[in-house]
Design a protein around this motif. Structure first.
Motif, PDB file in Angstrom:
ATOM      1  N   TYR A 114      24.030 -35.066  30.083  1.00 23.87           N
ATOM      2  CA  TYR A 114      25.599 -34.942  30.455  1.00 23.87           C
ATOM      3  C   TYR A 114      26.058 -33.657  30.112  1.00 23.87           C
ATOM      4  O   TYR A 114      26.252 -33.778  29.120  1.00 23.87           O
ATOM      5  CB  TYR A 114      26.471 -35.888  30.965  1.00 23.87           C
ATOM      6  CG  TYR A 114      27.747 -35.240  32.126  1.00 23.87           C
ATOM      7  CD1 TYR A 114      27.555 -34.304  33.170  1.00 23.87           C
ATOM      8  CD2 TYR A 114      28.985 -36.079  32.436  1.00 23.87           C
ATOM      9  CE1 TYR A 114      28.020 -33.622  33.858  1.00 23.87           C
ATOM     10  CE2 TYR A 114      30.129 -35.048  32.736  1.00 23.87           C
ATOM     11  CZ  TYR A 114      29.358 -34.161  33.736  1.00 23.87           C
ATOM     12  OH  TYR A 114      29.759 -33.355  34.983  1.00 23.87           O
ATOM     13  N   ASP A 165      28.297 -31.477  30.620  1.00 24.94           N
ATOM     14  CA  ASP A 165      29.971 -31.377  31.078  1.00 24.94           C
ATOM     15  C   ASP A 165      30.217 -30.030  31.009  1.00 24.94           C
ATOM     16  O   ASP A 165      30.989 -29.642  30.080  1.00 24.94           O
ATOM     17  CB  ASP A 165      30.665 -32.756  30.945  1.00 24.94           C
ATOM     18  CG  ASP A 165      32.150 -32.157  31.663  1.00 24.94           C
ATOM     19  OD1 ASP A 165      31.556 -31.837  32.589  1.00 24.94           O
ATOM     20  OD2 ASP A 165      32.760 -32.765  31.417  1.00 24.94           O
ATOM     21  N   SER A 171      33.327 -34.902  36.302  1.00 27.09           N
ATOM     22  CA  SER A 171      32.612 -36.116  35.353  1.00 27.09           C
ATOM     23  C   SER A 171      32.816 -37.887  35.626  1.00 27.09           C
ATOM     24  O   SER A 171      31.875 -38.524  35.184  1.00 27.09           O
ATOM     25  CB  SER A 171      33.295 -35.595  33.945  1.00 27.09           C
ATOM     26  OG  SER A 171      33.439 -34.252  33.997  1.00 27.09           O
TER      27      SER A 171
END
Lengths: 333, 333
Positions: free
Chosen positions: B218, B220, B227
């Motif tokens: 991920y 972010d 998230s």
């Protein structure tokens, strides 16, 4: 000669109680070729087992309702139909909570000759010891002069982490839940400082006082508000080893708290969850090194021993009350 | 020939507005030996600048009240009293928001010969490009076949991260704030799939649908509830690169949300905050590689250009409205 087992009677909602467990009288198993009959000597109770009481996906499958719980056990071979084991050998295995078990010769292991006291195979030279060793050294790479904070610092893992940190030349601060524990880790275990989170005035203020240079490494056994306070004080480039979150294991709802990403981002910090199994191939290194440090008097280990098979559930429940100093073990006489 | 600057008039509480900025007419600076007079051509506005508007400790010092804000600027040398620069050279520097600046010859750099378009020094071959390159490759080490989710996927950094992920053989999913952005990153940028978080039915469900094999990586850029949903779907051994938290930058109180440590712990996941400066010594490698990929047509970069010095504050404010696709730049004519 009688056998007994402890089964998971019901899944706890929130804090587990004795009602979640049931004792059953069972037969002593018979063994066939390639198997051994073993008698449990030391049974390990560990916080991670709480997660296995839930019916949810994790890194170990959940305990099954109506079946014996299981975990780390040191047992003595009573009868052997295996060429690998002899009567009187001590073995280590992940075994059901029964007094007598049969086991396939390939599912258990003789306790390494590096381990002089069998009980250590469940503690300082077993899973908790390897967790402390690799979880601190491999994930956080401590450098001399850095400040390490350990929560759950008097527990099976935490009590070792601080000592390893000291060997590496760090300043080590322990957070514990009683004054007795604080005294133990500073007087016996070489921790530089410790404080009782139940009685200190304010966690963040206390941490700033005892960590005037900030926090470079956090070894987290507990989670929750204690970890919030620690993480708010981390330095640029800090490393956080996520070992346990015992304060949250009995939560009935998804716990909420201040979002951590802004702090991790602005301080270029690392947070790493791990399970010790990842390091299985390197256990011989860890056992050898920890054993050496024990010999040199640099690592002191302590087991909190409760006697009697019937006391296993209570020993387990005690983990969440903070009863234990050092590794919680149940000895079967 | 007139000069102007933009100063920080007041610190925003919550979302910044035009009132936080003030334009001032100022003199064109004179220069002495070892200095150059430069005219700003391209001014970069970036989300991280929001943090500098607060009076709080971070990895870059806060903007000072009553002084010109500053950031990445590409400028043209108008007059030189330095042997290092000639009139007409394009330079890159961290410079005050002024049309004309004087600069010490050691405080700015000629734009690398690897960078053919000067504007790229603020985008794909500058800070955002290096952020995407090192933040993805160094922190998450993507492997062929893995699933990468990128939030803020049409932004300056996110639009590049997905393309790098595709080059590395991953399946790449983008989360964006408009259908136009979703179309752009899937049709133009090679993203496998994208969805609009403003209109999808439920974030967690949508993520499960578009990531049937879970999420390995991920990247972010946004934080907050987006998230939360991504992290609840991560796989064992997942890596999370914390690049930005734009959804939280304007928060008036400390944001709270579900605690992440239990997920990171049980999935042995890594979360790492970083700032791109850490990789400064490796920028030549990053610029060379990204430049090569641009030549090969494997990386497409896009700048969202607004013209006019007077529009800088609004271009900056637009970052928080999600106005931009690609790198937001203000061109000074």
């Amino acid at each position: 000669m009688k056998n007994k087992q402890i089964i998971l009677k019901s899944r706890p909602i929130g804090t587990p109680t004795n009602d979640n467990f049931e004792f059953q009288a069972i037969d002593i198993p018979t063994i066939s070729k390639g198997e051994i009959l073993i008698k449990s000597k030391f049974i390990s109770v560990d916080p991670y087992m709480r997660g296995r009481m839930n019916d949810s996906k994790s890194y170990v499958p959940p305990f099954e309702l109506g079946k014996a719980l299981d975990g780390g056990v040191v047992a003595e071979v009573i009868e052997s139909q295996s060429s690998k084991f002899q009567k009187g050998d001590y073995i280590l295995g992940n075994l059901p909570w029964k007094i007598y078990n049969q086991a396939n010769e390939n599912k258990v292991q003789k306790i390494s000759s590096l381990i002089q006291k069998p009980i250590h195979a469940l503690g300082v030279l077993g899973m908790p010891g390897m967790t402390a060793y690799f979880g601190l050294l491999d994930i956080t790479n401590p450098q001399p002069g850095e400040t390490i904070v350990v929560s759950g610092a008097a527990g099976a893992v935490g009590s070792l982490v601080g000592q390893i940190g000291k060997i590496k030349g760090c300043r080590v601060i322990g957070i514990v839940g009683s004054d007795e524990k604080a005294g133990y880790i500073t007087h016996e275990l070489n921790y530089d400082q410790a404080f009782n989170y139940n009685t200190c005035k304010d966690l963040k203020t206390t941490l700033r006082e005892v960590c005037p240079n900030g926090i470079d490494i956090y070894f987290d056994n507990v989670g929750g508000t204690i970890s919030d306070a620690v993480i708010s004080n981390i330095n640029f480039g800090a490393r956080i080893s996520l070992c346990g979150q015992i304060s949250l294991y009995n939560a009935k709802e998804i716990p909420v708290g201040p979002r951590l990403q802004p702090v991790l981002l602005t301080r270029s910090a690392l947070m790493q969850g791990f399970i010790v199994k990842k390091y299985a191939e390197r256990f011989p290194e860890g056992i050898q090194q920890m054993g050496q440090w024990i010999k040199e008097g640099k690592i002191i280990s302590r087991e909190n021993i409760i006697s009697g098979f019937d006391n296993i559930p209570d020993a387990f429940l005690g983990l969440f009350r903070g009863d234990n100093i050092g590794k919680q073990i149940v000895e079967i006489l």
